[in-house]
Write an enzyme that holds these catalytic residues in place. Structure first.
Site, PDB file in Angstrom:
ATOM      1  CD  GLU A   5       4.902  12.119  -5.968  1.00 45.44           C
ATOM      2  OE1 GLU A   5       5.265  11.444  -6.930  1.00 45.44           O
ATOM      3  OE2 GLU A   5       5.015  11.728  -4.803  1.00 45.44           O
ATOM      4  CG  ASP A  20       0.146   8.061  -2.612  1.00 47.10           C
ATOM      5  OD1 ASP A  20       1.193   7.638  -2.090  1.00 47.10           O
ATOM      6  OD2 ASP A  20       0.137   8.722  -3.661  1.00 47.10           O
ATOM      7  CG  MET A  38      -1.675   1.306   1.398  1.00 48.05           C
ATOM      8  SD  MET A  38      -2.803   1.291   2.797  1.00 48.05           S
ATOM      9  CE  MET A  38      -1.692   1.749   4.114  1.00 48.05           C
ATOM     10  CD  GLN A  94      -2.063   4.759  -6.122  1.00 47.60           C
ATOM     11  OE1 GLN A  94      -1.129   4.686  -6.903  1.00 47.60           O
ATOM     12  NE2 GLN A  94      -3.325   4.695  -6.520  1.00 47.60           N
TER      13      GLN A  94
END
Ligand code: FRU
Length: 576
Positions: free
Chosen positions: A320, A151, A149, A167
């Protein structure tokens, strides 16, 4: 430690391989040194794939009726099996399943493809055992049941349920095959895995993004539809959307994706919110080292309004996972806008971190109120990244969660069944200190409900509350175990700093970037500290919200001693 674990695993696997070999579910056809087809007839739900982490990815195409139905990359076991992952099969079909598998060409030196251990270990099953095998798996933090995993994505609240997408790699505990996994919670601490909500397609794998509850049906997908925005990571990055009319359980991809494109290589992580000031939607995304801001009336057609970021703040890495929200300034009647900009690398102690900007936003343009050279960090630990907020949180709250890791070593941390947890949820606000406004970060009130018995010593899942006695001398807090692995935290009122030293905290040698002393400004005094400990993490907060610090630690035994020099009234709660 790791090697012993591997040996035990290998022995177990070798023993069971004999049994499995006799009932191998399919047949192997060798087509070349690096290319096989595995043919399978099965009415079982899963094909269980054996994974060896040190190997390179093999490319798998799942073919049915001459069509590719799924493509993925996974580190199929060559010599030993570290763990297994399930590949879901469609049980309603009669045709054979073909797995068309290509290995990296340098595998020629490893031995003949026919001898790879994977062929003996593949099996079909209606079950996949997800019971925990990890001593570092936290008690009250979200983790994936298995696999990788990073974000948090698409978080929203609706009808008493918190939804967290993330994610995820369903086929290994390392970054690959980006998919949105989905978990739900009623208390923001204990989560139920709901399956994979959005999976890769012809436009690309599914990178980070956000969701909104479309209360007025502005997009026409249905009343109260959940509309998710994500980056389609194909040859280039574009923005797509999908909608759900069953409260986020299943999604239908919009048939006119992508909805936003540009000629920019790092172009991703759309965050959408309803802006009551302009009665329209806004979307902010990362475009290289800037943020692009868009507006829309219907969630489908987007107008580029402006860009923010040139020469502002830290540019040590790629920008980001943005977020943008209006917050009240504590002690005033004012509101200001907070622009969150996660950056990797470039963090204050190396690698990933969350910087932010305070200013004004008129629905078109964000104007930062600080000088361009001012950099502000939301959390001064090393393991706090990709922080974004929940849409539609109750009572006008702004609740955020972070990914509790750092790209410097996220793929190497010493767990196998899964990798990475989220931070505890935090509520954001604003406070002023000197001439600047800063974000305040407080553990969400739901965490109070986790407190069970008061205990005399720290446990592996606890909260330590400390009322600081001295504002003239440092308070030094040492958390240790019987092996003298320790974390030393120091509140220094004179320098107005809080620091955490994890250099002797336990296992640190999986990466030479892990040993760190992180240090935070306290913006005035701290009168109460709250420390959240959960197996492999420490999150330290000024209870008033002016300082937050999140760090991973991997003690070989739980910390069970606490020594405070300088004096503090200390209460320890076991957390459940
Ligand atoms: C941040 C990030 C995002 C991207 C995702 C891919 O950690 O790099 O920018 O969408 O991870 O998994």
């Amino acid at each position: 430690m790791k090697n012993i674990h591997k040996l035990v695993m290998a022995a177990f696997c070798a023993a069971s391989s004999l049994a499995v070999q006799a009932q191998a579910p399919g047949t192997l056809n060798i087509l070349g040194d690096n290319h096989v087809i595995y043919r399978l007839q099965s009415k079982h739900k899963f094909l269980i794939l054996p994974i060896e982490e040190k190997e390179e990815n093999a490319h798998l195409r799942v073919i049915r009726d001459n069509q590719v139905v799924k493509e993925l990359n996974c580190r199929l076991a060559i010599d030993n099996v570290d763990y297994s992952v399930p590949l879901e099969l469609d049980t309603h079909q009669d045709s054979d399943v073909l797995l068309d598998i290509t290995f990296q060409s340098n595998r020629r030196s490893t031995g003949a493809v026919k001898d790879f251990v994977a062929w003996k270990m593949l099996k079909t099953s209606d079950q996949f055992d997800t019971s925990n095998r990890e001593k570092y798996r936290p008690v009250y933090h979200h983790t994936p049941l298995w696999g990788w995993m990073n974000d948090p994505n698409g978080m929203f609240y609706k009808d008493g349920v918190w939804h967290l997408y993330f994610q995820r790699n369903p086929y290994g505990s390392y970054w690959e095959n980006m998919t949105w996994g989905h978990s739900t919670s009623k208390d923001l601490a204990h989560w139920t895995f709901e399956g994979d909500a959005i999976t890769p397609d012809a436009l690309g794998t599914i990178f980070s993004g956000s969701s909104v509850v479309d209360k007025e049906n502005t997009a026409g997908f249905g009343n109260q539809a959940i509309v998710a925005f994500y980056t389609s990571a194909g040859t280039n990055q574009t923005q797509s959307l999908a909608y759900s009319t069953d409260n986020g359980k299943t999604f239908t991809k919009y048939n006119n994706n992508p909805v936003i494109t540009a000629n920019v290589p790092d172009f991703r992580d759309p965050h959408v919110f309803w802006n009551e000031d302009i009665k329209a939607w806004n979307l902010i995304l990362a475009a290289g080292q800037e943020m692009n801001i868009y507006s829309s009336k219907n969630l489908k057609n987007w107008v580029l309004e402006s860009k923010f970021g040139h020469e502002y703040g830290n540019h040590g890495g790629v920008w980001e996972c943005p977020d943008l929200m209006k917050l009240p300034v504590s002690g005033t009647h004012e509101t200001k806008w907070l622009l969150i900009c996660n950056i990797n690398p470039g963090g204050p102690f190396g690698g990933s971190a969350t910087q932010y900007f305070i200013g004004d936003f008129d629905g078109h343009k964000f104007t930062c109120e600080s000088k361009p050279e001012v950099t502000k960090w939301m959390d001064y630990g090393k393991d706090h990244y990709a922080t974004v907020s929940f849409d539609n949180a109750p009572d006008g709250r702004h609740v955020v969660m972070a990914w509790m890791s750092n790209w410097q070593y996220a793929n190497e941390v010493p767990t196998m069944q899964y990798r990475s947890a989220n931070s505890v949820p935090r509520d954001l606000g604003l406070f002023t200190f000197g001439d600047e406004t800063y974000v305040s970060v407080t553990p969400s009130k739901e965490l109070l409900a986790l407190r069970s018995a008061k205990v005399g010593k720290p446990t592996e899942a606890c909260e330590i509350v400390m009322d600081i006695r001295s504002q003239s001398k440092p308070t030094v807090i040492t958390l240790s175990n019987d092996k003298n692995e320790r974390v030393v935290m120091t509140y220094n009122p004179k320098n107005r700093t809080f620091s955490m030293d994890r250099t002797l905290s336990g296992m640190t040698d999986f990466s030479n970037m892990f040993k760190t002393v992180s240090i935070a400004p306290t913006y005035g005094t701290i009168t109460q500290l709250r420390l959240f400990i959960d197996k492999c993490s420490i999150e330290a907060f000024d209870a008033a919200g002016k300082m937050a610090m999140t760090n991973l630690v991997f003690p070989t035994q739980p910390y069970n001693n606490l020594v405070v020099k300088g004096g503090a009234k200390t209460t320890i709660y076991a957390l459940k």
